[in-house]
Design a protein around this motif. Structure first.
Motif, PDB file in Angstrom:
ATOM      1  N   PRO A   1     -22.119 -43.970   1.568  1.00  0.00           N
ATOM      2  CA  PRO A   1     -21.324 -44.754   1.279  1.00  0.00           C
ATOM      3  C   PRO A   1     -21.398 -45.761   0.168  1.00  0.00           C
ATOM      4  CG  PRO A   1     -22.456 -46.676   2.993  1.00  0.00           C
ATOM      5  CD  PRO A   1     -23.292 -44.647   2.731  1.00  0.00           C
ATOM      6  N   SER A   2     -22.191 -45.539  -0.384  1.00  0.00           N
ATOM      7  CA  SER A   2     -22.052 -46.430  -1.413  1.00  0.00           C
ATOM      8  C   SER A   2     -22.288 -45.225  -2.682  1.00  0.00           C
ATOM      9  CB  SER A   2     -23.582 -47.205  -1.220  1.00  0.00           C
ATOM     10  OG  SER A   2     -24.488 -47.010  -2.213  1.00  0.00           O
ATOM     11  N   GLY A   3     -22.389 -44.201  -2.779  1.00  0.00           N
ATOM     12  CA  GLY A   3     -22.592 -43.363  -3.756  1.00  0.00           C
ATOM     13  C   GLY A   3     -21.045 -42.856  -4.362  1.00  0.00           C
ATOM     14  N   ALA A   4     -20.981 -42.792  -5.642  1.00  0.00           N
ATOM     15  CA  ALA A   4     -20.348 -42.700  -6.460  1.00  0.00           C
ATOM     16  C   ALA A   4     -19.690 -41.627  -5.947  1.00  0.00           C
ATOM     17  CB  ALA A   4     -20.797 -42.646  -8.157  1.00  0.00           C
ATOM     18  N   ALA A   5     -18.855 -41.095  -6.960  1.00  0.00           N
ATOM     19  CA  ALA A   5     -18.272 -40.640  -6.580  1.00  0.00           C
ATOM     20  C   ALA A   5     -18.373 -38.529  -7.367  1.00  0.00           C
ATOM     21  CB  ALA A   5     -16.809 -40.089  -6.930  1.00  0.00           C
ATOM     22  N   GLY A   6     -18.884 -38.802  -8.871  1.00  0.00           N
ATOM     23  CA  GLY A   6     -19.388 -37.630  -9.843  1.00  0.00           C
ATOM     24  C   GLY A   6     -20.972 -37.633  -9.364  1.00  0.00           C
ATOM     25  N   GLU A   7     -21.357 -38.495  -7.468  1.00  0.00           N
ATOM     26  CA  GLU A   7     -23.077 -38.186  -7.497  1.00  0.00           C
ATOM     27  C   GLU A   7     -23.513 -37.919  -6.273  1.00  0.00           C
ATOM     28  OE1 GLU A   7     -25.063 -41.163 -11.647  1.00  0.00           O
ATOM     29  OE2 GLU A   7     -25.015 -41.398  -9.438  1.00  0.00           O
ATOM     30  N   ILE A   8     -22.501 -37.110  -5.138  1.00  0.00           N
ATOM     31  CA  ILE A   8     -22.331 -37.029  -3.733  1.00  0.00           C
ATOM     32  C   ILE A   8     -23.226 -36.063  -3.490  1.00  0.00           C
ATOM     33  CG2 ILE A   8     -20.621 -36.400  -2.122  1.00  0.00           C
ATOM     34  CD1 ILE A   8     -19.034 -38.203  -3.181  1.00  0.00           C
ATOM     35  N   GLN A   9     -23.749 -36.100  -3.102  1.00  0.00           N
ATOM     36  CA  GLN A   9     -24.412 -35.004  -2.374  1.00  0.00           C
ATOM     37  C   GLN A   9     -24.506 -35.067  -1.166  1.00  0.00           C
ATOM     38  OE1 GLN A   9     -26.631 -33.572  -4.422  1.00  0.00           O
ATOM     39  NE2 GLN A   9     -26.306 -34.971  -6.034  1.00  0.00           N
ATOM     40  N   VAL A  10     -24.180 -33.679  -0.654  1.00  0.00           N
ATOM     41  CA  VAL A  10     -23.969 -33.382   0.907  1.00  0.00           C
ATOM     42  C   VAL A  10     -24.657 -32.670   1.546  1.00  0.00           C
ATOM     43  CG1 VAL A  10     -21.784 -32.846   2.058  1.00  0.00           C
ATOM     44  CG2 VAL A  10     -20.917 -34.102  -0.216  1.00  0.00           C
ATOM     45  N   LEU A  11     -25.038 -32.927   2.794  1.00  0.00           N
ATOM     46  CA  LEU A  11     -26.148 -31.764   3.183  1.00  0.00           C
ATOM     47  C   LEU A  11     -24.974 -31.115   4.022  1.00  0.00           C
ATOM     48  CD1 LEU A  11     -28.130 -34.338   4.773  1.00  0.00           C
ATOM     49  CD2 LEU A  11     -28.727 -33.507   3.099  1.00  0.00           C
ATOM     50  N   ASP A  12     -25.341 -29.787   3.868  1.00  0.00           N
ATOM     51  CA  ASP A  12     -24.473 -28.271   4.398  1.00  0.00           C
ATOM     52  C   ASP A  12     -25.046 -28.139   5.664  1.00  0.00           C
ATOM     53  OD1 ASP A  12     -26.093 -25.625   2.846  1.00  0.00           O
ATOM     54  OD2 ASP A  12     -26.325 -27.826   3.214  1.00  0.00           O
TER      55      ASP A  12
ATOM     56  N   ARG B   1     -15.094 -28.689   0.979  1.00  0.00           N
ATOM     57  CA  ARG B   1     -14.260 -29.471   1.515  1.00  0.00           C
ATOM     58  C   ARG B   1     -14.022 -31.248   1.330  1.00  0.00           C
ATOM     59  NH1 ARG B   1     -13.506 -25.003   4.382  1.00  0.00           N
ATOM     60  NH2 ARG B   1     -14.429 -26.017   6.052  1.00  0.00           N
ATOM     61  N   THR B   2     -15.437 -31.732   2.230  1.00  0.00           N
ATOM     62  CA  THR B   2     -15.365 -32.742   1.467  1.00  0.00           C
ATOM     63  C   THR B   2     -15.846 -33.764   0.662  1.00  0.00           C
ATOM     64  OG1 THR B   2     -16.806 -32.764   4.072  1.00  0.00           O
ATOM     65  CG2 THR B   2     -17.060 -34.657   3.288  1.00  0.00           C
ATOM     66  N   ALA B   3     -16.709 -33.057   0.303  1.00  0.00           N
ATOM     67  CA  ALA B   3     -16.875 -33.338  -2.043  1.00  0.00           C
ATOM     68  C   ALA B   3     -15.516 -33.539  -1.776  1.00  0.00           C
ATOM     69  CB  ALA B   3     -17.773 -32.694  -1.866  1.00  0.00           C
ATOM     70  N   ILE B   4     -14.878 -32.357  -2.010  1.00  0.00           N
ATOM     71  CA  ILE B   4     -13.257 -32.710  -3.141  1.00  0.00           C
ATOM     72  C   ILE B   4     -12.734 -33.112  -2.296  1.00  0.00           C
ATOM     73  CG2 ILE B   4     -11.569 -30.661  -3.498  1.00  0.00           C
ATOM     74  CD1 ILE B   4     -12.861 -28.287  -3.221  1.00  0.00           C
ATOM     75  N   GLY B   5     -12.186 -33.815  -1.215  1.00  0.00           N
ATOM     76  CA  GLY B   5     -11.827 -34.587  -0.449  1.00  0.00           C
ATOM     77  C   GLY B   5     -11.849 -35.887  -1.022  1.00  0.00           C
ATOM     78  N   ALA B   6     -13.211 -36.136  -1.350  1.00  0.00           N
ATOM     79  CA  ALA B   6     -13.567 -37.761  -1.583  1.00  0.00           C
ATOM     80  C   ALA B   6     -13.113 -37.833  -3.015  1.00  0.00           C
ATOM     81  CB  ALA B   6     -15.159 -37.812  -0.682  1.00  0.00           C
ATOM     82  N   GLY B   7     -13.633 -36.433  -3.977  1.00  0.00           N
ATOM     83  CA  GLY B   7     -12.545 -36.891  -4.998  1.00  0.00           C
ATOM     84  C   GLY B   7     -13.919 -36.454  -6.386  1.00  0.00           C
ATOM     85  N   VAL B   8     -14.399 -35.021  -5.764  1.00  0.00           N
ATOM     86  CA  VAL B   8     -14.654 -35.331  -7.044  1.00  0.00           C
ATOM     87  C   VAL B   8     -14.690 -33.827  -6.884  1.00  0.00           C
ATOM     88  CG1 VAL B   8     -17.866 -33.600  -7.383  1.00  0.00           C
ATOM     89  CG2 VAL B   8     -17.258 -35.713  -5.177  1.00  0.00           C
ATOM     90  N   PRO B   9     -14.621 -33.223  -8.251  1.00  0.00           N
ATOM     91  CA  PRO B   9     -14.427 -32.248  -9.469  1.00  0.00           C
ATOM     92  C   PRO B   9     -14.734 -30.815  -8.884  1.00  0.00           C
ATOM     93  CG  PRO B   9     -14.232 -34.211 -10.820  1.00  0.00           C
ATOM     94  CD  PRO B   9     -15.511 -34.266  -9.934  1.00  0.00           C
TER      95      PRO B   9
ATOM     96  N   VAL C   1     -18.429 -29.611  -8.104  1.00  0.00           N
ATOM     97  CA  VAL C   1     -19.384 -29.426  -6.742  1.00  0.00           C
ATOM     98  C   VAL C   1     -19.645 -28.102  -7.131  1.00  0.00           C
ATOM     99  CG1 VAL C   1     -18.878 -28.986  -3.958  1.00  0.00           C
ATOM    100  CG2 VAL C   1     -17.482 -31.069  -5.800  1.00  0.00           C
ATOM    101  N   LEU C   2     -19.026 -27.333  -7.582  1.00  0.00           N
ATOM    102  CA  LEU C   2     -19.346 -25.888  -7.765  1.00  0.00           C
ATOM    103  C   LEU C   2     -21.224 -25.912  -8.385  1.00  0.00           C
ATOM    104  CD1 LEU C   2     -18.500 -22.705  -7.419  1.00  0.00           C
ATOM    105  CD2 LEU C   2     -17.626 -23.382 -10.029  1.00  0.00           C
ATOM    106  N   TRP C   3     -21.086 -26.128  -9.884  1.00  0.00           N
ATOM    107  CA  TRP C   3     -22.510 -26.561 -10.385  1.00  0.00           C
ATOM    108  C   TRP C   3     -22.980 -27.422 -10.335  1.00  0.00           C
ATOM    109  CZ3 TRP C   3     -22.555 -22.519 -13.350  1.00  0.00           C
ATOM    110  CH2 TRP C   3     -21.691 -22.160 -14.041  1.00  0.00           C
ATOM    111  N   ARG C   4     -22.972 -28.197  -9.221  1.00  0.00           N
ATOM    112  CA  ARG C   4     -24.413 -29.044  -8.312  1.00  0.00           C
ATOM    113  C   ARG C   4     -24.536 -28.940  -7.591  1.00  0.00           C
ATOM    114  NH1 ARG C   4     -23.307 -35.408 -10.420  1.00  0.00           N
ATOM    115  NH2 ARG C   4     -23.442 -35.570 -12.249  1.00  0.00           N
ATOM    116  N   ASN C   5     -24.169 -28.309  -6.683  1.00  0.00           N
ATOM    117  CA  ASN C   5     -24.288 -27.562  -5.353  1.00  0.00           C
ATOM    118  C   ASN C   5     -23.971 -26.043  -4.455  1.00  0.00           C
ATOM    119  OD1 ASN C   5     -22.670 -30.122  -5.014  1.00  0.00           O
ATOM    120  ND2 ASN C   5     -24.391 -30.860  -3.306  1.00  0.00           N
TER     121      ASN C   5
END
Length: 353
Positions: free
Chosen positions: A9-20, A250-258, A262-266
Protein backbone atom coordinates in the motif's frame (compact mmCIF):
# COMPACT_ATOMS: atom_id res chain seq x y z
CA UNK A 1 -7.41 -6.96 -4.44
CA UNK A 2 -4.81 -7.64 -1.77
CA UNK A 3 -1.61 -5.81 -0.95
CA UNK A 4 0.59 -8.36 -2.63
CA UNK A 5 -1.11 -7.68 -5.92
CA UNK A 6 -0.74 -3.96 -5.47
CA UNK A 7 2.95 -4.25 -4.50
CA UNK A 8 2.23 -2.88 -1.02
CA UNK A 9 0.00 0.00 0.00
CA UNK A 10 2.86 2.39 0.57
CA UNK A 11 4.73 1.82 -2.73
CA UNK A 12 5.10 4.65 -5.19
CA UNK A 13 3.24 4.31 -8.46
CA UNK A 14 6.38 4.03 -10.56
CA UNK A 15 7.88 1.35 -8.31
CA UNK A 16 5.00 -1.06 -7.92
CA UNK A 17 6.22 -4.64 -7.83
CA UNK A 18 3.43 -7.06 -8.70
CA UNK A 19 3.54 -10.77 -8.02
CA UNK A 20 2.14 -12.58 -11.05
CA UNK A 21 1.67 -15.71 -8.94
CA UNK A 22 0.30 -14.60 -5.53
CA UNK A 23 -0.02 -18.20 -4.29
CA UNK A 24 3.71 -18.88 -4.65
CA UNK A 25 5.66 -19.29 -1.38
CA UNK A 26 7.49 -16.36 0.03
CA UNK A 27 11.15 -15.97 -1.01
CA UNK A 28 13.55 -18.12 0.93
CA UNK A 29 16.00 -16.53 3.37
CA UNK A 30 19.17 -15.09 1.93
CA UNK A 31 21.42 -17.87 3.22
CA UNK A 32 19.23 -20.66 1.85
CA UNK A 33 18.89 -18.88 -1.48
CA UNK A 34 22.66 -18.44 -1.76
CA UNK A 35 23.24 -22.13 -1.02
CA UNK A 36 20.70 -23.08 -3.67
CA UNK A 37 22.45 -20.89 -6.21
CA UNK A 38 25.82 -22.39 -5.33
CA UNK A 39 24.45 -25.92 -5.68
CA UNK A 40 22.98 -24.95 -9.05
CA UNK A 41 26.32 -23.58 -10.29
CA UNK A 42 28.38 -26.49 -8.94
CA UNK A 43 26.01 -29.05 -10.46
CA UNK A 44 26.27 -27.43 -13.88
CA UNK A 45 30.06 -27.12 -13.66
CA UNK A 46 30.44 -30.78 -12.67
CA UNK A 47 28.12 -31.92 -15.45
CA UNK A 48 30.03 -30.07 -18.19
CA UNK A 49 33.19 -32.30 -18.14
CA UNK A 50 31.01 -35.43 -18.22
CA UNK A 51 29.22 -34.15 -21.32
CA UNK A 52 32.51 -33.25 -22.98
CA UNK A 53 33.92 -36.70 -22.19
CA UNK A 54 30.91 -38.37 -23.79
CA UNK A 55 31.14 -36.13 -26.83
CA UNK A 56 34.89 -36.79 -27.17
CA UNK A 57 34.28 -40.54 -27.05
CA UNK A 58 31.48 -40.36 -29.62
CA UNK A 59 33.51 -38.15 -31.98
CA UNK A 60 36.60 -40.33 -31.67
CA UNK A 61 34.73 -43.59 -32.31
CA UNK A 62 32.70 -42.26 -35.24
CA UNK A 63 35.73 -40.74 -36.96
CA UNK A 64 37.83 -43.83 -36.26
CA UNK A 65 35.33 -45.95 -38.22
CA UNK A 66 35.46 -43.53 -41.12
CA UNK A 67 36.61 -45.10 -44.41
CA UNK A 68 39.21 -42.34 -44.81
CA UNK A 69 42.79 -43.49 -44.29
CA UNK A 70 45.05 -40.98 -42.46
CA UNK A 71 48.14 -42.63 -43.98
CA UNK A 72 46.78 -42.24 -47.49
CA UNK A 73 45.84 -38.61 -46.77
CA UNK A 74 49.36 -37.88 -45.50
CA UNK A 75 51.40 -39.87 -48.04
CA UNK A 76 49.20 -39.51 -51.08
CA UNK A 77 46.81 -41.80 -52.91
CA UNK A 78 49.55 -43.75 -54.65
CA UNK A 79 51.60 -44.60 -51.53
CA UNK A 80 52.49 -48.29 -51.35
CA UNK A 81 51.44 -50.61 -48.55
CA UNK A 82 54.87 -50.64 -46.87
CA UNK A 83 54.93 -46.84 -46.57
CA UNK A 84 51.43 -46.80 -45.21
CA UNK A 85 52.30 -49.53 -42.68
CA UNK A 86 55.36 -47.58 -41.47
CA UNK A 87 53.26 -44.41 -41.13
CA UNK A 88 50.62 -46.29 -39.13
CA UNK A 89 53.27 -47.78 -36.81
CA UNK A 90 54.99 -44.43 -36.25
CA UNK A 91 51.73 -42.67 -35.34
CA UNK A 92 50.20 -45.46 -33.29
CA UNK A 93 47.35 -46.10 -35.72
CA UNK A 94 47.69 -49.85 -35.23
CA UNK A 95 47.10 -49.65 -31.48
CA UNK A 96 43.74 -50.85 -30.07
CA UNK A 97 40.95 -48.28 -29.98
CA UNK A 98 40.92 -47.87 -26.14
CA UNK A 99 44.67 -47.19 -26.15
CA UNK A 100 44.36 -44.58 -28.87
CA UNK A 101 41.40 -42.94 -27.13
CA UNK A 102 43.25 -42.68 -23.80
CA UNK A 103 46.24 -41.20 -25.62
CA UNK A 104 43.90 -38.76 -27.35
CA UNK A 105 42.37 -37.72 -24.01
CA UNK A 106 45.84 -37.19 -22.55
CA UNK A 107 46.73 -34.88 -25.39
CA UNK A 108 43.37 -33.14 -25.11
CA UNK A 109 43.94 -32.34 -21.44
CA UNK A 110 47.11 -30.50 -22.52
CA UNK A 111 45.13 -28.70 -25.28
CA UNK A 112 46.96 -30.71 -27.94
CA UNK A 113 44.62 -31.66 -30.79
CA UNK A 114 47.31 -33.56 -32.64
CA UNK A 115 48.99 -33.06 -36.02
CA UNK A 116 47.33 -32.47 -39.35
CA UNK A 117 47.83 -35.29 -41.84
CA UNK A 118 47.98 -32.92 -44.81
CA UNK A 119 49.16 -29.51 -43.61
CA UNK A 120 52.42 -28.60 -41.88
CA UNK A 121 50.60 -26.80 -39.06
CA UNK A 122 49.11 -28.70 -36.15
CA UNK A 123 45.34 -28.95 -35.76
CA UNK A 124 45.47 -26.59 -32.79
CA UNK A 125 47.29 -23.95 -34.82
CA UNK A 126 44.80 -24.22 -37.67
CA UNK A 127 41.85 -23.90 -35.29
CA UNK A 128 43.49 -20.94 -33.54
CA UNK A 129 43.58 -19.17 -36.92
CA UNK A 130 40.01 -20.05 -37.90
CA UNK A 131 38.18 -19.78 -34.57
CA UNK A 132 38.37 -15.96 -34.11
CA UNK A 133 36.65 -15.37 -37.44
CA UNK A 134 33.84 -17.76 -36.58
CA UNK A 135 33.43 -16.23 -33.11
CA UNK A 136 33.11 -12.79 -34.69
CA UNK A 137 30.47 -14.10 -37.06
CA UNK A 138 28.51 -15.78 -34.26
CA UNK A 139 28.72 -12.71 -32.00
CA UNK A 140 27.51 -10.28 -34.65
CA UNK A 141 24.71 -12.59 -35.77
CA UNK A 142 23.60 -13.12 -32.14
CA UNK A 143 23.47 -9.37 -31.47
CA UNK A 144 21.49 -8.78 -34.66
CA UNK A 145 19.09 -11.62 -33.87
CA UNK A 146 18.44 -10.38 -30.32
CA UNK A 147 17.85 -6.77 -31.40
CA UNK A 148 15.56 -7.71 -34.29
CA UNK A 149 13.55 -10.28 -32.36
CA UNK A 150 13.06 -8.13 -29.26
CA UNK A 151 11.84 -5.18 -31.31
CA UNK A 152 9.59 -7.11 -33.70
CA UNK A 153 8.36 -9.58 -31.08
CA UNK A 154 7.36 -6.81 -28.67
CA UNK A 155 5.71 -4.85 -31.48
CA UNK A 156 3.73 -7.91 -32.60
CA UNK A 157 2.65 -8.71 -29.02
CA UNK A 158 1.37 -5.19 -28.40
CA UNK A 159 -0.53 -5.33 -31.72
CA UNK A 160 -1.81 -8.87 -31.21
CA UNK A 161 -4.36 -9.82 -33.85
CA UNK A 162 -3.95 -6.59 -35.82
CA UNK A 163 -2.15 -6.01 -39.13
CA UNK A 164 1.38 -5.37 -37.70
CA UNK A 165 1.17 -8.71 -35.90
CA UNK A 166 0.03 -10.50 -39.07
CA UNK A 167 2.74 -8.94 -41.26
CA UNK A 168 5.52 -9.72 -38.78
CA UNK A 169 4.29 -13.30 -38.31
CA UNK A 170 4.08 -13.80 -42.08
CA UNK A 171 7.66 -12.73 -42.78
CA UNK A 172 8.93 -14.58 -39.69
CA UNK A 173 7.45 -17.82 -41.03
CA UNK A 174 9.08 -17.24 -44.44
CA UNK A 175 12.57 -16.52 -43.13
CA UNK A 176 12.45 -19.31 -40.56
CA UNK A 177 11.81 -21.90 -43.28
CA UNK A 178 14.25 -20.48 -45.87
CA UNK A 179 17.52 -22.44 -46.40
CA UNK A 180 20.51 -20.34 -45.37
CA UNK A 181 22.62 -21.19 -48.41
CA UNK A 182 19.76 -20.01 -50.67
CA UNK A 183 19.32 -16.81 -48.66
CA UNK A 184 23.09 -16.26 -48.84
CA UNK A 185 23.12 -16.61 -52.62
CA UNK A 186 20.19 -14.17 -52.91
CA UNK A 187 21.99 -11.73 -50.60
CA UNK A 188 25.11 -11.86 -52.76
CA UNK A 189 23.06 -11.44 -55.94
CA UNK A 190 21.23 -8.41 -54.55
CA UNK A 191 23.84 -6.48 -52.56
CA UNK A 192 27.08 -7.56 -54.28
CA UNK A 193 26.16 -8.18 -57.91
CA UNK A 194 23.07 -5.98 -58.24
CA UNK A 195 23.74 -2.97 -56.02
CA UNK A 196 27.49 -3.36 -55.61
CA UNK A 197 27.47 -2.05 -52.03
CA UNK A 198 28.98 -5.14 -50.38
CA UNK A 199 31.67 -7.65 -51.40
CA UNK A 200 30.52 -11.02 -52.66
CA UNK A 201 32.81 -12.86 -50.27
CA UNK A 202 36.17 -12.99 -48.55
CA UNK A 203 37.31 -11.70 -45.18
CA UNK A 204 39.06 -8.50 -44.20
CA UNK A 205 40.55 -8.38 -40.67
CA UNK A 206 39.81 -5.48 -38.37
CA UNK A 207 43.40 -4.31 -38.77
CA UNK A 208 42.60 -3.45 -42.41
CA UNK A 209 40.04 -0.88 -41.24
CA UNK A 210 36.63 -0.99 -39.63
CA UNK A 211 34.72 -0.28 -42.86
CA UNK A 212 36.43 -3.12 -44.75
CA UNK A 213 35.99 -5.51 -41.82
CA UNK A 214 32.34 -4.62 -41.32
CA UNK A 215 31.51 -4.87 -45.03
CA UNK A 216 33.00 -8.38 -45.15
CA UNK A 217 31.13 -9.52 -42.02
CA UNK A 218 27.70 -7.90 -42.25
CA UNK A 219 26.45 -10.08 -45.11
CA UNK A 220 27.32 -13.46 -43.55
CA UNK A 221 26.11 -12.25 -40.13
CA UNK A 222 22.73 -11.14 -41.48
CA UNK A 223 22.25 -14.40 -43.40
CA UNK A 224 23.19 -16.43 -40.30
CA UNK A 225 20.91 -14.32 -38.07
CA UNK A 226 17.78 -14.21 -40.24
CA UNK A 227 16.32 -17.71 -39.58
CA UNK A 228 16.95 -17.42 -35.87
CA UNK A 229 15.63 -13.84 -35.75
CA UNK A 230 12.41 -15.16 -37.27
CA UNK A 231 12.19 -18.00 -34.75
CA UNK A 232 13.04 -15.74 -31.82
CA UNK A 233 10.52 -13.11 -32.97
CA UNK A 234 7.71 -15.65 -32.81
CA UNK A 235 8.84 -16.88 -29.39
CA UNK A 236 9.23 -13.36 -27.97
CA UNK A 237 5.84 -12.43 -29.40
CA UNK A 238 4.15 -15.43 -27.74
CA UNK A 239 5.91 -14.86 -24.40
CA UNK A 240 5.17 -11.15 -24.37
CA UNK A 241 1.53 -11.64 -25.33
CA UNK A 242 1.14 -14.21 -22.55
CA UNK A 243 2.66 -11.86 -19.97
CA UNK A 244 0.66 -8.85 -21.14
CA UNK A 245 -2.56 -10.82 -20.59
CA UNK A 246 -1.81 -11.54 -16.92
CA UNK A 247 -3.60 -9.88 -14.04
CA UNK A 248 -0.56 -8.14 -12.57
CA UNK A 249 -0.15 -6.08 -15.75
CA UNK A 250 -3.73 -4.83 -15.60
CA UNK A 251 -3.36 -4.22 -11.86
CA UNK A 252 -0.20 -2.15 -12.31
CA UNK A 253 -1.69 -0.13 -15.18
CA UNK A 254 -4.87 0.41 -13.15
CA UNK A 255 -2.74 1.70 -10.29
CA UNK A 256 -1.31 4.39 -12.57
CA UNK A 257 1.96 2.79 -13.63
CA UNK A 258 2.76 3.71 -17.27
CA UNK A 259 2.62 0.80 -19.72
CA UNK A 260 6.22 1.43 -20.78
CA UNK A 261 7.39 1.07 -17.18
CA UNK A 262 5.45 -2.17 -16.67
CA UNK A 263 6.72 -3.46 -20.01
CA UNK A 264 10.41 -2.91 -19.33
CA UNK A 265 10.51 -3.58 -15.56
CA UNK A 266 8.26 -6.62 -15.31
CA UNK A 267 6.83 -8.01 -18.53
CA UNK A 268 10.04 -8.18 -20.55
CA UNK A 269 12.03 -9.73 -17.72
CA UNK A 270 9.44 -12.47 -17.14
CA UNK A 271 8.99 -13.09 -20.86
CA UNK A 272 12.70 -13.49 -21.63
CA UNK A 273 13.15 -16.88 -19.94
CA UNK A 274 12.04 -18.96 -22.94
CA UNK A 275 13.79 -16.78 -25.58
CA UNK A 276 17.08 -16.97 -23.68
CA UNK A 277 16.83 -20.76 -23.61
CA UNK A 278 16.28 -20.77 -27.37
CA UNK A 279 19.17 -18.32 -27.77
CA UNK A 280 21.55 -20.78 -26.12
CA UNK A 281 20.37 -23.63 -28.34
CA UNK A 282 20.67 -21.41 -31.42
CA UNK A 283 24.22 -20.29 -30.69
CA UNK A 284 25.23 -23.93 -30.38
CA UNK A 285 23.40 -24.90 -33.56
CA UNK A 286 24.75 -21.81 -35.34
CA UNK A 287 28.21 -23.36 -35.17
CA UNK A 288 27.02 -25.97 -37.67
CA UNK A 289 25.04 -23.41 -39.68
CA UNK A 290 28.19 -21.33 -40.00
CA UNK A 291 29.67 -24.10 -42.16
CA UNK A 292 27.22 -23.29 -44.95
CA UNK A 293 27.45 -19.52 -44.51
CA UNK A 294 31.25 -19.48 -44.46
CA UNK A 295 31.34 -21.68 -47.54
CA UNK A 296 28.91 -19.44 -49.46
CA UNK A 297 30.81 -16.26 -48.52
CA UNK A 298 34.29 -17.85 -48.72
CA UNK A 299 35.24 -17.00 -45.13
CA UNK A 300 38.29 -18.69 -43.55
CA UNK A 301 36.52 -19.86 -40.40
CA UNK A 302 35.83 -23.14 -38.65
CA UNK A 303 33.29 -24.15 -41.26
CA UNK A 304 35.71 -23.75 -44.14
CA UNK A 305 38.39 -25.58 -42.13
CA UNK A 306 36.01 -28.48 -41.52
CA UNK A 307 35.03 -28.68 -45.20
CA UNK A 308 38.68 -28.73 -46.26
CA UNK A 309 39.46 -31.41 -43.67
CA UNK A 310 36.64 -33.61 -44.93
CA UNK A 311 37.54 -33.14 -48.61
CA UNK A 312 41.22 -33.91 -47.96
CA UNK A 313 40.54 -36.87 -45.67
CA UNK A 314 42.31 -35.14 -42.76
CA UNK A 315 40.61 -36.83 -39.82
CA UNK A 316 42.65 -34.84 -37.29
CA UNK A 317 41.10 -31.57 -38.46
CA UNK A 318 37.59 -33.07 -38.50
CA UNK A 319 38.04 -34.42 -34.98
CA UNK A 320 39.51 -31.17 -33.67
CA UNK A 321 36.77 -28.98 -35.13
CA UNK A 322 34.09 -31.30 -33.73
CA UNK A 323 35.62 -31.25 -30.24
CA UNK A 324 36.01 -27.46 -30.20
CA UNK A 325 32.45 -27.02 -31.48
CA UNK A 326 31.11 -29.30 -28.75
CA UNK A 327 33.09 -27.42 -26.10
CA UNK A 328 31.69 -24.12 -27.37
CA UNK A 329 28.15 -25.55 -27.22
CA UNK A 330 28.66 -26.64 -23.59
CA UNK A 331 30.10 -23.25 -22.58
CA UNK A 332 27.22 -21.38 -24.24
CA UNK A 333 24.64 -23.49 -22.44
CA UNK A 334 26.46 -22.93 -19.14
CA UNK A 335 26.18 -19.18 -19.69
CA UNK A 336 22.48 -19.57 -20.47
CA UNK A 337 21.94 -21.59 -17.28
CA UNK A 338 23.77 -18.97 -15.23
CA UNK A 339 21.66 -16.22 -16.74
CA UNK A 340 18.66 -17.82 -14.99
CA UNK A 341 20.20 -16.73 -11.71
CA UNK A 342 19.69 -13.14 -12.84
CA UNK A 343 16.35 -13.35 -14.65
CA UNK A 344 14.61 -16.09 -12.66
CA UNK A 345 16.39 -17.14 -9.45
CA UNK A 346 13.49 -19.39 -8.45
CA UNK A 347 14.10 -21.70 -11.42
CA UNK A 348 17.70 -22.12 -10.30
CA UNK A 349 16.61 -22.88 -6.74
CA UNK A 350 14.11 -25.46 -7.99
CA UNK A 351 16.74 -27.10 -10.20
CA UNK A 352 19.22 -27.38 -7.36
CA UNK A 353 16.85 -29.38 -5.14
Amino acid sequence: MNDHQRGGPSGAAGEIQVLDHPTEPLPTPMGRSTRSHLRFIVRRLLLAPVILLGVALAVFVVIDFSPNDPARAALGFFADDDARARFAAEHGLDDPLPVRFVRFLGDLVHFDLGPSAVRPESVGELIALALPMTLQLLAISAVLAVIISLFLGTLAARAEGRWPDRIISFFAAIFQSSPQFWVGLLFIQLFAVGLGVLPSGGYQPLSAGFIYWFSSMVGPAVVLALPFSAQMTRIVRASMADELAKDYVRTAIGAGVPLRTVLWRNVLRNALITPITVLGVHLGAAISSAILVETVFNLPGMGSLLVSGVSQGDLGIVRGVAIVGAAAFVVINLLVDFSYLILNPRSAEASSR
